[in-house]
Design an enzyme around this catalytic site. Structure first.
Site, PDB file in Angstrom:
ATOM      1  N   ARG A  65      -5.225   5.716 -11.665  1.00 60.31           N
ATOM      2  CA  ARG A  65      -5.369   6.601 -12.756  1.00 60.31           C
ATOM      3  C   ARG A  65      -4.180   7.243 -13.236  1.00 60.31           C
ATOM      4  O   ARG A  65      -4.481   7.042 -14.376  1.00 60.31           O
ATOM      5  CB  ARG A  65      -6.458   7.771 -12.084  1.00 60.31           C
ATOM      6  CG  ARG A  65      -7.389   7.886 -12.971  1.00 60.31           C
ATOM      7  CD  ARG A  65      -8.958   8.746 -11.931  1.00 60.31           C
ATOM      8  NE  ARG A  65      -8.129   8.359 -10.202  1.00 60.31           N
ATOM      9  CZ  ARG A  65      -8.902   9.074 -10.091  1.00 60.31           C
ATOM     10  NH1 ARG A  65      -9.995  10.055  -9.678  1.00 60.31           N
ATOM     11  NH2 ARG A  65      -8.700   9.522  -8.556  1.00 60.31           N
ATOM     12  N   LYS A 174     -11.640  -2.874   4.763  1.00 59.79           N
ATOM     13  CA  LYS A 174     -13.111  -2.574   5.954  1.00 59.79           C
ATOM     14  C   LYS A 174     -12.387  -1.182   5.059  1.00 59.79           C
ATOM     15  O   LYS A 174     -12.146   0.080   4.477  1.00 59.79           O
ATOM     16  CB  LYS A 174     -12.410  -2.321   6.336  1.00 59.79           C
ATOM     17  CG  LYS A 174     -11.412  -1.346   7.320  1.00 59.79           C
ATOM     18  CD  LYS A 174     -11.132  -1.072   9.525  1.00 59.79           C
ATOM     19  CE  LYS A 174     -10.678  -0.121   9.266  1.00 59.79           C
ATOM     20  NZ  LYS A 174     -10.479   0.281  10.884  1.00 59.79           N
ATOM     21  N   HIS A 204      -7.570  -6.531   8.954  1.00 63.29           N
ATOM     22  CA  HIS A 204      -6.270  -6.918   9.226  1.00 63.29           C
ATOM     23  C   HIS A 204      -5.451  -7.483  10.574  1.00 63.29           C
ATOM     24  O   HIS A 204      -4.986  -7.909  11.739  1.00 63.29           O
ATOM     25  CB  HIS A 204      -5.895  -6.180   9.427  1.00 63.29           C
ATOM     26  CG  HIS A 204      -5.226  -4.782   9.981  1.00 63.29           C
ATOM     27  ND1 HIS A 204      -6.201  -3.566   9.821  1.00 63.29           N
ATOM     28  CD2 HIS A 204      -4.292  -4.135  11.260  1.00 63.29           C
ATOM     29  CE1 HIS A 204      -6.009  -2.919  10.767  1.00 63.29           C
ATOM     30  NE2 HIS A 204      -4.894  -3.243  11.972  1.00 63.29           N
ATOM     31  N   LYS A 208      -2.979 -10.637  12.996  1.00 63.85           N
ATOM     32  CA  LYS A 208      -2.098 -10.546  14.054  1.00 63.85           C
ATOM     33  C   LYS A 208      -1.795 -11.933  14.361  1.00 63.85           C
ATOM     34  O   LYS A 208      -2.877 -12.398  14.929  1.00 63.85           O
ATOM     35  CB  LYS A 208      -2.402  -9.772  15.301  1.00 63.85           C
ATOM     36  CG  LYS A 208      -2.369  -8.070  14.086  1.00 63.85           C
ATOM     37  CD  LYS A 208      -2.551  -7.012  15.568  1.00 63.85           C
ATOM     38  CE  LYS A 208      -2.656  -5.373  14.445  1.00 63.85           C
ATOM     39  NZ  LYS A 208      -1.780  -5.377  14.034  1.00 63.85           N
ATOM     40  N   GLU A 242      -5.084   4.432  21.468  1.00 68.09           N
ATOM     41  CA  GLU A 242      -3.916   4.407  20.333  1.00 68.09           C
ATOM     42  C   GLU A 242      -3.617   5.876  21.011  1.00 68.09           C
ATOM     43  O   GLU A 242      -4.459   7.171  21.094  1.00 68.09           O
ATOM     44  CB  GLU A 242      -4.528   5.016  19.072  1.00 68.09           C
ATOM     45  CG  GLU A 242      -4.895   3.908  17.949  1.00 68.09           C
ATOM     46  CD  GLU A 242      -5.972   4.137  17.101  1.00 68.09           C
ATOM     47  OE1 GLU A 242      -5.029   4.017  16.317  1.00 68.09           O
ATOM     48  OE2 GLU A 242      -6.299   4.717  16.933  1.00 68.09           O
ATOM     49  N   HIS A 266     -12.817  -3.699  14.904  1.00 68.52           N
ATOM     50  CA  HIS A 266     -11.320  -4.928  15.247  1.00 68.52           C
ATOM     51  C   HIS A 266     -11.688  -5.234  16.624  1.00 68.52           C
ATOM     52  O   HIS A 266     -11.782  -6.298  17.704  1.00 68.52           O
ATOM     53  CB  HIS A 266     -10.499  -3.980  15.468  1.00 68.52           C
ATOM     54  CG  HIS A 266      -9.753  -3.300  14.328  1.00 68.52           C
ATOM     55  ND1 HIS A 266      -9.996  -3.744  12.978  1.00 68.52           N
ATOM     56  CD2 HIS A 266      -9.284  -2.027  13.839  1.00 68.52           C
ATOM     57  CE1 HIS A 266      -9.819  -3.400  12.391  1.00 68.52           C
ATOM     58  NE2 HIS A 266      -9.378  -2.035  12.739  1.00 68.52           N
TER      59      HIS A 266
HETATM   60  N1  LIG Z   1      -4.132   3.442   3.739  1.00 66.63           N
HETATM   61  C1  LIG Z   1      -4.539   2.838   5.130  1.00 66.63           C
HETATM   62  O1  LIG Z   1      -3.429   2.302   5.940  1.00 66.63           O
HETATM   63  C2  LIG Z   1      -5.448   1.637   5.075  1.00 66.63           C
HETATM   64  C3  LIG Z   1      -6.166   0.847   6.144  1.00 66.63           C
HETATM   65  C4  LIG Z   1      -7.757   0.213   6.145  1.00 66.63           C
HETATM   66  C5  LIG Z   1      -8.509   0.874   5.729  1.00 66.63           C
HETATM   67  N2  LIG Z   1      -7.808   1.613   3.944  1.00 66.63           N
HETATM   68  C6  LIG Z   1      -9.164   1.670   2.978  1.00 66.63           C
HETATM   69  O2  LIG Z   1      -8.544   0.838   2.353  1.00 66.63           O
HETATM   70  C7  LIG Z   1      -8.984   2.000   0.568  1.00 66.63           C
HETATM   71  C8  LIG Z   1      -7.419   2.354  -0.041  1.00 66.63           C
HETATM   72  O3  LIG Z   1      -6.714   3.974   0.409  1.00 66.63           O
HETATM   73  P1  LIG Z   1      -5.782   4.464   0.588  1.00 66.63           P
HETATM   74  O4  LIG Z   1      -5.273   5.001   1.419  1.00 66.63           O
HETATM   75  O5  LIG Z   1      -4.610   3.772   0.056  1.00 66.63           O
HETATM   76  O6  LIG Z   1      -6.666   5.247  -0.588  1.00 66.63           O
HETATM   77  P2  LIG Z   1      -5.333   6.632  -1.574  1.00 66.63           P
HETATM   78  O7  LIG Z   1      -4.350   6.198  -0.620  1.00 66.63           O
HETATM   79  O8  LIG Z   1      -6.253   7.595  -1.594  1.00 66.63           O
HETATM   80  O9  LIG Z   1      -5.572   5.497  -2.638  1.00 66.63           O
HETATM   81  C9  LIG Z   1      -6.472   5.122  -3.447  1.00 66.63           C
HETATM   82  C10 LIG Z   1      -6.078   4.928  -5.040  1.00 66.63           C
HETATM   83  O10 LIG Z   1      -7.716   4.469  -6.016  1.00 66.63           O
HETATM   84  C11 LIG Z   1      -6.804   5.242  -7.443  1.00 66.63           C
HETATM   85  N3  LIG Z   1      -8.088   5.217  -7.607  1.00 66.63           N
HETATM   86  C12 LIG Z   1      -9.483   6.235  -6.479  1.00 66.63           C
HETATM   87  N4  LIG Z   1      -9.817   6.374  -7.489  1.00 66.63           N
HETATM   88  C13 LIG Z   1      -9.791   6.078  -9.124  1.00 66.63           C
HETATM   89  C14 LIG Z   1     -10.803   5.883  -9.691  1.00 66.63           C
HETATM   90  N5  LIG Z   1     -11.148   6.080 -10.407  1.00 66.63           N
HETATM   91  N6  LIG Z   1     -10.123   4.719 -10.909  1.00 66.63           N
HETATM   92  C15 LIG Z   1      -9.070   4.410 -11.068  1.00 66.63           C
HETATM   93  N7  LIG Z   1      -7.949   4.535  -9.617  1.00 66.63           N
HETATM   94  C16 LIG Z   1      -8.450   5.296  -9.102  1.00 66.63           C
HETATM   95  C17 LIG Z   1      -5.749   5.576  -6.680  1.00 66.63           C
HETATM   96  O11 LIG Z   1      -5.354   5.879  -7.408  1.00 66.63           O
HETATM   97  P3  LIG Z   1      -4.766   7.081  -8.397  1.00 66.63           P
HETATM   98  O12 LIG Z   1      -3.677   8.363  -7.192  1.00 66.63           O
HETATM   99  O13 LIG Z   1      -4.023   7.149  -9.816  1.00 66.63           O
HETATM  100  O14 LIG Z   1      -5.616   8.580  -8.791  1.00 66.63           O
HETATM  101  C18 LIG Z   1      -5.059   5.397  -5.768  1.00 66.63           C
HETATM  102  O15 LIG Z   1      -3.716   4.446  -6.142  1.00 66.63           O
HETATM  103  C19 LIG Z   1      -9.693   2.788   1.096  1.00 66.63           C
HETATM  104  O16 LIG Z   1     -11.245   2.254   1.289  1.00 66.63           O
HETATM  105  C20 LIG Z   1      -9.145   2.960   2.610  1.00 66.63           C
HETATM  106  O17 LIG Z   1     -10.669   2.911   3.607  1.00 66.63           O
HETATM  107  C21 LIG Z   1      -6.890   1.742   4.023  1.00 66.63           C
END
Ligand SMILES: NC(=O)c1ccc[n+]([C@@H]2O[C@H](COP(=O)([O-])OP(=O)(O)OC[C@H]3O[C@@H](n4cnc5c(N)ncnc54)[C@H](OP(=O)(O)O)[C@@H]3O)[C@@H](O)[C@H]2O)c1
Length: 520
Positions: A65, A174, A204, A208, A242, A266
């Protein structure tokens, strides 16, 4: 004359010679400014580039965004690679090559025009394959999956028909649903726009090395597989512990809890690999068929049976490594009276021929003394004659421990005579360590998974029926807890191995938890 090659004994069977060829393609990451992209996806893609495993040509487009230029995004990602990648450093020449293929597309997921811009960006790449072979990585909230897939379908970037030039795949993160009903709904929504074969549900853990090795260990070694069942195995323990608390992820965790966050995916995936029958081949569907068969054989509890089979807990304040730790309820974005579990220990039974009557104990928790994942297969004790008669419980039963992380390896525990003139027996260990055997090559799980998705190999991704089978196991547990606030006895101080109820769960069958140990 017979010639003997000294290397014969160490010949490697290279199944990977059968790896599919990677075709030129574009990867589009939705959620490109998020944590997952910076911490996992782009470092993994960069490492694949440095090891020359990515197709050529290839382009990566980030969609999110916030306004930013290609240059801004590249700089942001470079900092991410330097901070989070396993190498923690960037080779300037390789980075320049890699970064030249990174492009940013600004837009809101709900904005049709943004997808038109994306389409134009892809078209501008010129090469037919870069426009037709498309891997869409949805690093977004699950509630946004269908919206993004719908727009991709309407702009004809995602085509459900399998014929035609090129391929399109959707990788989804997930959590895949929050219960069986929502997972089914998500599956129904996604399969309106993409065929099941185009959907790659990521866990993920399956990327592993050590988790993949469970199948190699079991099915390429006759000596273990013959013992793998109810005749020889007393019980199995799977621990994913953890040391960290929830930290800054309190907002997410309040909606998830340990059961949804760890057990549904997992832990049940690891259990499926440990317990499944040999597949008829190494094809993705053959392996996934066996995992589904195993998951559907896990006994589903009635909510009234849950208190005897599943224990939950929540950490209170305590100490880990001499450092004070706050209680879960004091963590940021956590409700002061939260009933969310940060710990689960469950006894599962598998109602099939091989495992009938053998308990599988699964446990996971936060703010525990050590971060470790391991599977311990505990064998039955020897008959109560000879040594067992005298040594009693001191005579340890044999066990195999598969250490999934860290200090990856496999340990076989058996009894040996202590040298000397008296008869004394004590447990000894035979140990295989990944590092000492193969060197410290430990690619990140996301490297393998991204490469597999680009190649179109779905073996390590979760199929629709697998996800649904796992939710069917977990849902009644959730229901049993729904109206029951956590009791005082369910709490455990940070730095302890969980609530007392977890020990009682095993003690009911004269079993005890074997806690993972730090590396020597
Ligand atoms: N982080 C991890 O290690 C991890 C591990 C396993 C699973 N996940 C899953 O992966 C997903 C993403 O996680 P994350 O930690 O990367 O989330 P995050 O840091 O909150 O990032 C969300 C991303 O989505 C974009 N976004 C949100 N709403 C949007 C919209 N309406 N239009 C366009 N872009 C939008 C945001 O863009 P802007 O910032 O530009 O608004 C940002 O790039 C989640 O479902 C999470 O549960 C994450």
């Amino acid at each position: 004359m017979e010639t003997s090659d000294p290397l014969d004994e160490l010949l490697t069977c290279r199944l990977n010679l059968g790896r599919k060829k990677v075709e030129p393609c574009s990867v589009v990451i939705f959620g490109a400014s998020g944590d997952l992209t910076a911490r996992k996806l782009v470092p993994a893609l960069y490492h694949l580039h440095t090891s020359k495993q990515l197709p050529s040509p290839m382009r990566i487009i980030g969609f999110a965004r916030r306004e930013k230029t290609n240059e801004d995004w590249r700089e942001e990602l470079r900092a991410g690679v330097e901070t989070f990648s396993r190498a923690k450093r960037v080779d300037p020449k390789l980075w320049a090559e890699f970064a030249g293929n990174l492009f940013y597309c600004q837009g809101d997921f709900s904005d049709e025009n943004a997808y038109t811009r994306l389409s134009k960006q892809l078209a501008a790449f010129g090469d037919e394959a870069l426009r037709r072979n498309l891997l869409f990585y949805l690093a977004t909230a699950p509630a946004q999956f269908a919206e993004v897939a719908g727009h991709l379908s309407r702009t004809r970037l995602l085509r459900r028909d399998e014929e035609g030039p090129g391929w399109q795949r959707l990788v989804v993160e997930k959590p895949f649903g929050t219960d069986l009903a929502s997972a089914r709904q998500l599956n129904t929504e996604l399969t309106r726009f993409a065929h099941e074969k185009q959907i790659y549900r990521i866990d993920h853990y399956l990327g592993k090395e050590t988790v993949q090795n469970i199948l190699m260990f079991r099915f390429s070694n006759a000596i273990f597989e013959r013992l793998w069942g109810r005749d020889s195995v007393d019980h199995v323990q799977i621990t994913v512990s953890e040391k960290l608390g929830v930290g800054s992820r309190g907002g997410y965790y309040e909606q998830a809890g340990a059961l949804r966050d760890m057990v549904q995916n997992h832990l049940l995936q690891v259990m499926a690999l440990v317990a499944m029958e040999p597949p008829v081949s190494l094809e993705a569907e053959a392996i996934r068929d066996e995992k589904v068969k195993l998951l559907t054989a896990v006994r589903i509890y009635d909510p009234s049976q849950v208190p005897q089979a599943v224990v939950r807990g929540q950490y209170t304040d305590g100490e880990i490594d001499g450092q004070p730790r706050v209680a879960y309820r004091q963590e940021p974005k956590v409700a002061p009276g939260s009933n969310v579990e940060t710990y689960v220990a469950a006894k599962f039974l598998v109602d099939n021929w091989r495992w009938s009557g053998v308990p599988f104990y699964l446990r996971t928790g936060k703010s525990l003394p050590l971060s470790a994942s391991e599977v311990r297969v505990q064998f039955r004790p020897t008959p109560n004659v000879l040594f067992a008669a005298q040594c009693g419980p001191k005579l340890d039963a044999n066990a195999i421990t598969l250490r999934l992380q860290p200090d990856e390896g496999i340990t076989l525990r058996f009894n040996g005579k202590v040298p000397g003139t008296t008869i004394q027996i004590r447990p000894v260990r035979m140990h295989f360590g990944y590092d000492s055997e193969f060197g410290a090559y430990t690619p990140e799980a996301y490297e393998r998974l991204l490469l597999d998705a680009i190649e179109g190999d779905a073996t390590l991704f979760i199929r629709r029926d697998e996800v649904e089978a796992a939710w069917s196991i977990v849902d009644p547990i959730r229901q049993a807890w729904a109206d029951q606030p956590l009791a005082h006895a369910d709490s455990y101080p940070a730095g302890m191995w969980g609530p007392k109820g977890a020990d009682d769960l095993l003690a009911a069958r004269n079993h005890t938890w074997r806690n993972p140990q730090p590396a020597n």
